[in-house]
Design a protein around this motif. Structure first.
Motif, PDB file in Angstrom:
ATOM      1  N   GLU A 135       0.765  -1.047  -0.024  1.00  0.00           N
ATOM      2  CA  GLU A 135      -0.033  -0.005   0.078  1.00  0.00           C
ATOM      3  C   GLU A 135       0.935   1.404   0.124  1.00  0.00           C
ATOM      4  O   GLU A 135       0.549   2.140  -0.461  1.00  0.00           O
ATOM      5  N   TYR A 136       2.014   1.286   0.561  1.00  0.00           N
ATOM      6  CA  TYR A 136       2.728   2.374   1.069  1.00  0.00           C
ATOM      7  C   TYR A 136       3.652   2.655  -0.437  1.00  0.00           C
ATOM      8  O   TYR A 136       3.638   3.758  -0.930  1.00  0.00           O
ATOM      9  N   SER A 137       4.132   1.693  -0.985  1.00  0.00           N
ATOM     10  CA  SER A 137       5.021   2.009  -2.397  1.00  0.00           C
ATOM     11  C   SER A 137       4.083   2.422  -3.480  1.00  0.00           C
ATOM     12  O   SER A 137       4.659   2.840  -4.461  1.00  0.00           O
ATOM     13  N   GLN A 138       2.895   1.390  -3.493  1.00  0.00           N
ATOM     14  CA  GLN A 138       2.275   1.863  -4.820  1.00  0.00           C
ATOM     15  C   GLN A 138       2.937   1.221  -5.821  1.00  0.00           C
ATOM     16  O   GLN A 138       2.563   1.610  -7.150  1.00  0.00           O
ATOM     17  N   LYS A 139       3.852   0.320  -5.912  1.00  0.00           N
ATOM     18  CA  LYS A 139       4.427  -0.146  -7.264  1.00  0.00           C
ATOM     19  C   LYS A 139       3.996  -1.681  -7.419  1.00  0.00           C
ATOM     20  O   LYS A 139       3.262  -2.382  -6.725  1.00  0.00           O
ATOM     21  N   GLN A 140       3.892  -2.027  -8.621  1.00  0.00           N
ATOM     22  CA  GLN A 140       3.600  -3.105  -9.339  1.00  0.00           C
ATOM     23  C   GLN A 140       4.235  -4.396  -8.679  1.00  0.00           C
ATOM     24  O   GLN A 140       3.661  -5.418  -8.400  1.00  0.00           O
ATOM     25  N   GLN A 141       5.782  -4.161  -8.505  1.00  0.00           N
ATOM     26  CA  GLN A 141       6.426  -5.458  -8.044  1.00  0.00           C
ATOM     27  C   GLN A 141       7.560  -4.868  -7.212  1.00  0.00           C
ATOM     28  O   GLN A 141       8.137  -3.890  -7.355  1.00  0.00           O
ATOM     29  N   LEU A 142       7.408  -5.559  -6.013  1.00  0.00           N
ATOM     30  CA  LEU A 142       8.070  -5.038  -4.866  1.00  0.00           C
ATOM     31  C   LEU A 142       9.167  -5.841  -4.535  1.00  0.00           C
ATOM     32  O   LEU A 142       9.338  -7.366  -4.976  1.00  0.00           O
ATOM     33  N   LYS A 143      10.299  -5.351  -3.864  1.00  0.00           N
ATOM     34  CA  LYS A 143      11.447  -5.875  -3.462  1.00  0.00           C
ATOM     35  C   LYS A 143      11.978  -5.552  -2.155  1.00  0.00           C
ATOM     36  O   LYS A 143      11.990  -4.568  -1.701  1.00  0.00           O
ATOM     37  N   VAL A 144      12.294  -6.909  -1.442  1.00  0.00           N
ATOM     38  CA  VAL A 144      12.620  -6.555   0.187  1.00  0.00           C
ATOM     39  C   VAL A 144      13.994  -7.331   0.527  1.00  0.00           C
ATOM     40  O   VAL A 144      13.992  -8.545  -0.072  1.00  0.00           O
ATOM     41  N   VAL A 145      14.839  -6.786   1.139  1.00  0.00           N
ATOM     42  CA  VAL A 145      15.934  -7.482   1.634  1.00  0.00           C
ATOM     43  C   VAL A 145      15.921  -8.013   2.844  1.00  0.00           C
ATOM     44  O   VAL A 145      15.502  -7.342   3.886  1.00  0.00           O
ATOM     45  N   ILE A 146      16.290  -9.504   3.016  1.00  0.00           N
ATOM     46  CA  ILE A 146      16.329  -9.946   4.345  1.00  0.00           C
ATOM     47  C   ILE A 146      17.675 -10.409   4.779  1.00  0.00           C
ATOM     48  O   ILE A 146      18.451 -10.986   3.837  1.00  0.00           O
ATOM     49  N   GLY A 147      17.991 -10.165   6.017  1.00  0.00           N
ATOM     50  CA  GLY A 147      19.440 -10.912   6.616  1.00  0.00           C
ATOM     51  C   GLY A 147      19.103 -10.984   7.969  1.00  0.00           C
ATOM     52  O   GLY A 147      18.119 -10.691   8.681  1.00  0.00           O
ATOM     53  N   ARG A 148      19.869 -12.011   8.673  1.00  0.00           N
ATOM     54  CA  ARG A 148      19.722 -12.423  10.032  1.00  0.00           C
ATOM     55  C   ARG A 148      21.000 -12.418  10.681  1.00  0.00           C
ATOM     56  O   ARG A 148      22.172 -12.655  10.014  1.00  0.00           O
ATOM     57  N   ASP A 149      20.970 -12.367  12.007  1.00  0.00           N
ATOM     58  CA  ASP A 149      22.209 -12.732  12.827  1.00  0.00           C
ATOM     59  C   ASP A 149      22.316 -14.168  13.143  1.00  0.00           C
ATOM     60  O   ASP A 149      21.426 -15.017  12.223  1.00  0.00           O
ATOM     61  N   ALA A 150      23.210 -14.814  13.739  1.00  0.00           N
ATOM     62  CA  ALA A 150      23.478 -16.258  13.758  1.00  0.00           C
ATOM     63  C   ALA A 150      22.568 -17.072  14.977  1.00  0.00           C
ATOM     64  O   ALA A 150      22.867 -18.138  15.253  1.00  0.00           O
ATOM     65  N   ARG A 151      21.446 -16.410  15.431  1.00  0.00           N
ATOM     66  CA  ARG A 151      20.811 -16.982  16.217  1.00  0.00           C
ATOM     67  C   ARG A 151      20.269 -18.395  15.908  1.00  0.00           C
ATOM     68  O   ARG A 151      20.059 -18.400  14.766  1.00  0.00           O
ATOM     69  N   ILE A 152      20.325 -19.402  17.017  1.00  0.00           N
ATOM     70  CA  ILE A 152      19.843 -20.554  16.880  1.00  0.00           C
ATOM     71  C   ILE A 152      18.415 -20.451  15.839  1.00  0.00           C
ATOM     72  O   ILE A 152      18.145 -21.561  14.952  1.00  0.00           O
ATOM     73  N   SER A 153      17.375 -19.646  16.411  1.00  0.00           N
ATOM     74  CA  SER A 153      16.180 -19.795  15.672  1.00  0.00           C
ATOM     75  C   SER A 153      16.393 -18.982  14.493  1.00  0.00           C
ATOM     76  O   SER A 153      14.999 -19.057  13.628  1.00  0.00           O
ATOM     77  N   GLY A 154      17.322 -18.115  14.169  1.00  0.00           N
ATOM     78  CA  GLY A 154      17.305 -17.491  12.854  1.00  0.00           C
ATOM     79  C   GLY A 154      16.917 -17.933  11.511  1.00  0.00           C
ATOM     80  O   GLY A 154      15.993 -17.363  10.893  1.00  0.00           O
ATOM     81  N   GLU A 155      17.256 -19.314  11.265  1.00  0.00           N
ATOM     82  CA  GLU A 155      17.042 -20.077  10.156  1.00  0.00           C
ATOM     83  C   GLU A 155      15.669 -20.205   9.782  1.00  0.00           C
ATOM     84  O   GLU A 155      15.049 -20.060   8.756  1.00  0.00           O
ATOM     85  N   MET A 156      14.919 -20.851  11.023  1.00  0.00           N
ATOM     86  CA  MET A 156      13.468 -20.918  11.002  1.00  0.00           C
ATOM     87  C   MET A 156      12.801 -19.642  10.640  1.00  0.00           C
ATOM     88  O   MET A 156      11.835 -19.742   9.855  1.00  0.00           O
ATOM     89  N   ILE A 157      13.136 -18.886  11.558  1.00  0.00           N
ATOM     90  CA  ILE A 157      12.437 -17.493  11.294  1.00  0.00           C
ATOM     91  C   ILE A 157      12.318 -16.778   9.943  1.00  0.00           C
ATOM     92  O   ILE A 157      11.486 -16.263   9.407  1.00  0.00           O
ATOM     93  N   GLN A 158      13.785 -16.971   9.521  1.00  0.00           N
ATOM     94  CA  GLN A 158      13.927 -16.540   7.995  1.00  0.00           C
ATOM     95  C   GLN A 158      13.293 -17.248   6.966  1.00  0.00           C
ATOM     96  O   GLN A 158      12.558 -16.685   6.248  1.00  0.00           O
TER      97      GLN A 158
END
Length: 462
Positions: A40-63
């Motif tokens: 809604e905010y960007s009003q663009k046809q195709q969006l792109k989001v960058v995702i990164g994580r620290d090394a927490r044990i739960s990180g891969e699951m949440i990612q």
């Protein structure tokens, strides 16, 4: 166990019941709310989001959960894998992305994780935007994409190296000057992504590195908040190795602390002071920190002919004040360095490079540098919250009690006395009231904190 929803994201402990802890259902719901808001905010046809994580044990699951949710909304994802908070922040504009999510609970212990949300500039969302996302998450008003419109995932594991190259491009960083100084440095990466990023940066700057807890296993060997009581191992190793100093970062690498050559804390409050001292010595300008940060930054800024301002606690508040004040450097007293020439986010890689430049040009030891700065001492204590505590009522009562002093209420209650100060505020990340004090001696700071805590307990009837 705990789930904390705020305008800056969602943070909680892994396991337990939905809406009470950070469960897979909560991760999906909040990621869906962010993706829905972004569309809604960007009003663009195709969006792109960058995702990164620290090394927490739960990180891969949440990612995996977050990435799949965004893909289900028809949003493309650039997956950085193991990364740092400032790395994701610089990746968003470099990739011309529409937003970013960092999966980290920062300094919290390993059972915690969180989703930190960024806009298209790689900066944290403002209060109004965060409030909309909280409302969307509550309503669960999501429309997912049909099969032909699902998003795509692109993996990019090069961004820590890209981040380092961006640091080396900064006008006040000269790798050759640092290399010629011949530094030897111990790094405590608390077994997270700082153990990847900081040694790589130091090696690129010609610094000899001794690694301590630099395997990104997510099994933190000590409490990951970079405070003195948690850092006995690196303090000892700096002395044993006859190193020039030590570097400590938190799990997502946005907080930076130094250990002096004699194995003592440089003081996380003084990380920003030292970096600002170097920057201001090269370029006249203004600075900003938050209300809970040391007066020492104000003193250094005035010494260099600049103007200092204090913002409410929270990175987005500091950044807003920095932009309004045309600050050339700023941050938070917890070791967070914000250097706008790079980007508007706390960045331990940038802070490390600026500190190395200061030491290379000035010479002498880190102990001597610390002794050259105005000497203030802080006490950082907390009161655990319970359901029956009226926090607003407590803060109002303390404001009234000290109304004859210089009192600020833009963020909790800060009382500025002539020789010291106290700042009381409800934490955004933990169910606690924080009590920060600063004075000319540690004993005085501790005594002031204990006195205020006793007064709060009297007001609250506990």
């Amino acid at each position: 166990m705990t789930l904390i929803k705020s305008i800056s994201g969602i943070r909680g402990t892994i396991g337990g019941s939905p809406n009470e802890n950070l469960t897979p259902l909560d991760a999906v719901k909040f990621a869906a709310a962010y993706g829905t808001w972004l569309k809604e905010y960007s009003q663009k046809q195709q969006l792109k989001v960058v995702i990164g994580r620290d090394a927490r044990i739960s990180g891969e699951m949440i990612q995996n959960l977050v990435v799949a949710t965004l893909v289900g909304l028809g949003i493309d994802v650039i997956d950085l894998g193991l990364s740092t908070t400032p790395t994701v922040e610089i990746a968003v504009p470099l990739e011309q992305a529409d937003g970013g999510i960092i999966l980290t609970a920062s300094h919290n212990p390993k059972q915690w994780n969180a989703l930190k949300l960024l806009n298209e500039r790689g900066e944290f969302l403002d209060a109004a935007q965060g409030a909309i996302i909280l409302e969307l998450a509550e309503k669960e008003d999501f429309i997912f994409s049909e099969v032909d419109e699902l998003g795509r995932v692109t993996l990019n594991n090069d961004y820590i190296d890209i981040h380092i190259k961006e640091v080396l491009k900064l006008s006040l960083v000269d790798a050759e000057v640092i290399k010629q100084a011949g530094f030897k440095v111990v790094v405590d990466g608390v077994n997270s992504t700082g153990g990847i990023a900081i040694p790589k940066l130091l090696e690129a700057l010609g610094v000899e590195v001794i690694k301590l807890y630099c395997e990104p296993t997510g099994d933190f060997p000590h409490n990951p908040e970079p405070l003195k009581e948690h850092l006995a191992d690196i303090c000892k190793l700096v002395v044993e190795e006859k190193a020039d100093f030590g570097i400590v970062v938190d799990p997502d690498v946005d907080r930076l602390a130094f250990i002096t050559d004699d194995g003592e804390m440089f003081g996380e409050e003084y990380t920003l002071v030292a970096c600002a001292d170097y920057v201001l010595s090269k370029t006249k300008g203004n600075t900003v920190s938050n209300l809970s940060s040391s007066r020492a930054l104000r003193d250094i800024t005035l010494k260099h002919g600049g103007h200092y301002e204090a913002a409410a606690v929270g990175e987005v508040n500091v950044v807003t004040k920095m932009k309004a004040n045309n600050a050339i450097i700023g941050g938070e007293g917890n070791g967070g360095i914000i250097y706008p020439e790079s980007h508007y986010g706390r960045d331990s890689l940038v802070g490390t490079a600026l500190f190395l430049m200061l030491m290379a040009e000035q010479g002498g030891t880190v102990r001597e540098l610390r002794d050259s700065y105005p000497s203030y001492f802080m006490s950082k204590k907390k009161i655990q919250l319970t359901a029956d505590l009226d926090v607003d009522g407590i803060l109002t009562a303390m404001e009234e009690k000290y109304k004859s002093e210089n009192v600020s209420t833009i963020d909790g209650v800060k009382i500025d006395f002539s020789e010291n100060w106290v700042h009381l505020r409800k934490s955004n990340t933990e169910p606690i009231i924080r009590i920060y004090t600063e004075a000319k001696s540690q004993a005085e700071a501790d005594q002031l904190a204990d006195r205020i805590i006793a007064e709060i307990k009297e007001v609250a009837g506990i």
